[in-house]
Design an enzyme around this catalytic site. Structure first.
Site, PDB file in Angstrom:
ATOM      1  N   ASP A   1       0.863  -1.201   0.000  1.00 34.02           N
ATOM      2  CA  ASP A   1       0.000   0.000   0.000  1.00 34.02           C
ATOM      3  C   ASP A   1       0.897   1.247   0.000  1.00 34.02           C
ATOM      4  O   ASP A   1       0.852   2.062   0.911  1.00 34.02           O
ATOM      5  CB  ASP A   1      -0.886  -0.068   1.251  1.00 34.02           C
ATOM      6  CG  ASP A   1      -1.983   0.967   1.285  1.00 34.02           C
ATOM      7  OD1 ASP A   1      -2.087   1.763   0.339  1.00 34.02           O
ATOM      8  OD2 ASP A   1      -2.730   0.969   2.283  1.00 34.02           O
ATOM      9  N   ARG A   2       1.724   1.380  -1.031  1.00 34.62           N
ATOM     10  CA  ARG A   2       2.763   2.399  -1.056  1.00 34.62           C
ATOM     11  C   ARG A   2       2.229   3.795  -1.413  1.00 34.62           C
ATOM     12  O   ARG A   2       2.853   4.794  -1.106  1.00 34.62           O
ATOM     13  CB  ARG A   2       3.857   1.956  -2.046  1.00 34.62           C
ATOM     14  CG  ARG A   2       4.955   2.945  -2.359  1.00 34.62           C
ATOM     15  CD  ARG A   2       5.773   3.297  -1.136  1.00 34.62           C
ATOM     16  NE  ARG A   2       6.827   4.235  -1.446  1.00 34.62           N
ATOM     17  CZ  ARG A   2       6.647   5.529  -1.693  1.00 34.62           C
ATOM     18  NH1 ARG A   2       5.445   6.049  -1.662  1.00 34.62           N
ATOM     19  NH2 ARG A   2       7.686   6.309  -1.943  1.00 34.62           N
ATOM     20  N   LYS A   3       1.102   3.824  -2.104  1.00 39.33           N
ATOM     21  CA  LYS A   3       0.492   5.107  -2.507  1.00 39.33           C
ATOM     22  C   LYS A   3       1.530   6.029  -3.159  1.00 39.33           C
ATOM     23  O   LYS A   3       1.783   7.146  -2.698  1.00 39.33           O
ATOM     24  CB  LYS A   3      -0.169   5.823  -1.339  1.00 39.33           C
ATOM     25  CG  LYS A   3      -1.270   5.017  -0.661  1.00 39.33           C
ATOM     26  CD  LYS A   3      -1.947   5.806   0.429  1.00 39.33           C
ATOM     27  CE  LYS A   3      -2.971   5.007   1.197  1.00 39.33           C
ATOM     28  NZ  LYS A   3      -2.391   4.007   2.117  1.00 39.33           N
ATOM     29  N   PHE A   4       2.115   5.554  -4.255  1.00 36.07           N
ATOM     30  CA  PHE A   4       3.067   6.386  -4.994  1.00 36.07           C
ATOM     31  C   PHE A   4       2.371   7.685  -5.396  1.00 36.07           C
ATOM     32  O   PHE A   4       1.172   7.689  -5.710  1.00 36.07           O
ATOM     33  CB  PHE A   4       3.545   5.651  -6.249  1.00 36.07           C
ATOM     34  CG  PHE A   4       4.392   4.448  -5.971  1.00 36.07           C
ATOM     35  CD1 PHE A   4       5.718   4.592  -5.583  1.00 36.07           C
ATOM     36  CD2 PHE A   4       3.873   3.162  -6.082  1.00 36.07           C
ATOM     37  CE1 PHE A   4       6.513   3.479  -5.331  1.00 36.07           C
ATOM     38  CE2 PHE A   4       4.661   2.045  -5.823  1.00 36.07           C
ATOM     39  CZ  PHE A   4       5.983   2.217  -5.449  1.00 36.07           C
TER      40      PHE A   4
ATOM     41  N   ASN B   1      -0.257   0.539  -5.332  1.00 35.29           N
ATOM     42  CA  ASN B   1      -1.257   1.557  -5.664  1.00 35.29           C
ATOM     43  C   ASN B   1      -0.596   2.919  -5.829  1.00 35.29           C
ATOM     44  O   ASN B   1       0.555   3.129  -5.422  1.00 35.29           O
ATOM     45  CB  ASN B   1      -2.382   1.601  -4.619  1.00 35.29           C
ATOM     46  CG  ASN B   1      -1.882   1.802  -3.202  1.00 35.29           C
ATOM     47  OD1 ASN B   1      -0.680   1.860  -2.959  1.00 35.29           O
ATOM     48  ND2 ASN B   1      -2.804   1.892  -2.265  1.00 35.29           N
TER      49      ASN B   1
END
Ligand code: 5BU
Length: 258
Positions: free
Chosen positions: A92-95, A121
């Site tokens: 769930d890195r949320k780049f 994501n």
């Protein structure tokens, strides 16, 4: 808007990405739409939960940068457990940066996320270059991407226009983007997979803006395909028994919507 009544299995053929196909296949075979949010600070806890709860889940979601004692051996071990219990790993890195930077954050650095995370994501705030940057690393490794359309937290800034633009960017990358993080059924075409965090057996929230809906509400009313549960399970007295409850609630809701 409700989801059409196609089963997970029937949707496999509509998907363009191999991981999307694999996910729908294993959800159908294992009869689970539960993703565990394994938000721990030690590698040992992450491994223990992956090992014990692995048979109950379709996805294990990590925040690898929360781990105090990270070594590359941890993600190697996690990948072995994922193989054994047949679940996928979602970092769930949320780049949220320009394409060139996310390429390095995804493929390089100490975490080497692209080597072990089947799914990651990203926010589309920087524009479509972020998807292209991630695809340039992930596609050849048979990985995939989820776009953040809507968050579960109170006061987020993702309005209807933002959601619509997220969808239109996704449509240009059908072979890499498999779906959305969402609170509503933003995309009902059968190849899009909706992942919904902020799920708990009793609705409510936390002290920092998290907002919860029940598994039934997420799946039946809001079109979730995969429910993501963290504290509802990991803080329970008996996490395995609790995971079974969520799994059963999620599957019952899926059958009810069919
Ligand atoms: P919880 O303990 O079930 O509240 O954990 C939810 C997890 O999902 C946690 O890891 C969050 O970072 C993650 N999350 C979320 O809660 N809401 C969102 O919109 C997104 C991720 Br994207």
């Amino acid at each position: 808007m409700k989801r059409p009544s196609l089963s997970y299995r029937a949707r496999i053929d509509y998907c363009h990405n191999p991981i999307a196909k694999k996910l729908l296949h294993l959800m159908d075979a294992k009869q689970t739409n539960l993703a565990l949010s394994a938000d721990f600070n030690t590698g040992q806890m992450l491994i223990e939960f992956a090992e014990q709860l692995g048979p109950e889940i379709c996805v294990l979601k990590t925040h690898i940068d929360m781990i105090d004692d990270f070594t590359p051996a941890l993600t190697r071990q996690l990948a072995e457990i994922a193989e054994k219990h047949e679940f996928l790993i979602f970092e769930d890195r949320k780049f949220a940066d320009i394409g060139n930077t996310v390429k390095h954050q995804y493929g390089k650095g100490i975490f080497r996320i692209a080597d072990w995370a089947h799914i990651v994501n990203a926010h589309v705030l920087p524009g479509p270059g972020i998807i292209e940057g991630l695809a340039s690393v992930g596609k050849e490794k048979e990985r995939c991407l989820i776009l953040l359309a809507e968050m579960s937290s109170a006061g987020h800034l993702m309005n209807a226009d933002y959601v619509a633009q997220t969808l239109s960017m996704a449509k240009n990358h059908l072979d890499f983007v498999i779906g959305f993080i969402t609170q509503h059924n933003v995309a009902s075409e059968p190849h899009w997979i909706n992942f919904t965090p902020g799920v708990k057996l009793s609705a409510g929230g936390d002290a920092l803006g998290q907002q919860y809906v029940t598994p039934e509400s997420a799946i039946i009313e809001h079109g979730a395909d995969v429910i993501i549960v963290g504290r509802g399970i990991i803080y329970a007295k008996d996490p395995l028994a609790e995971a079974v409850k969520y799994r059963e609630a999620g599957w019952k809701a899926y059958l009810a919507r069919a």
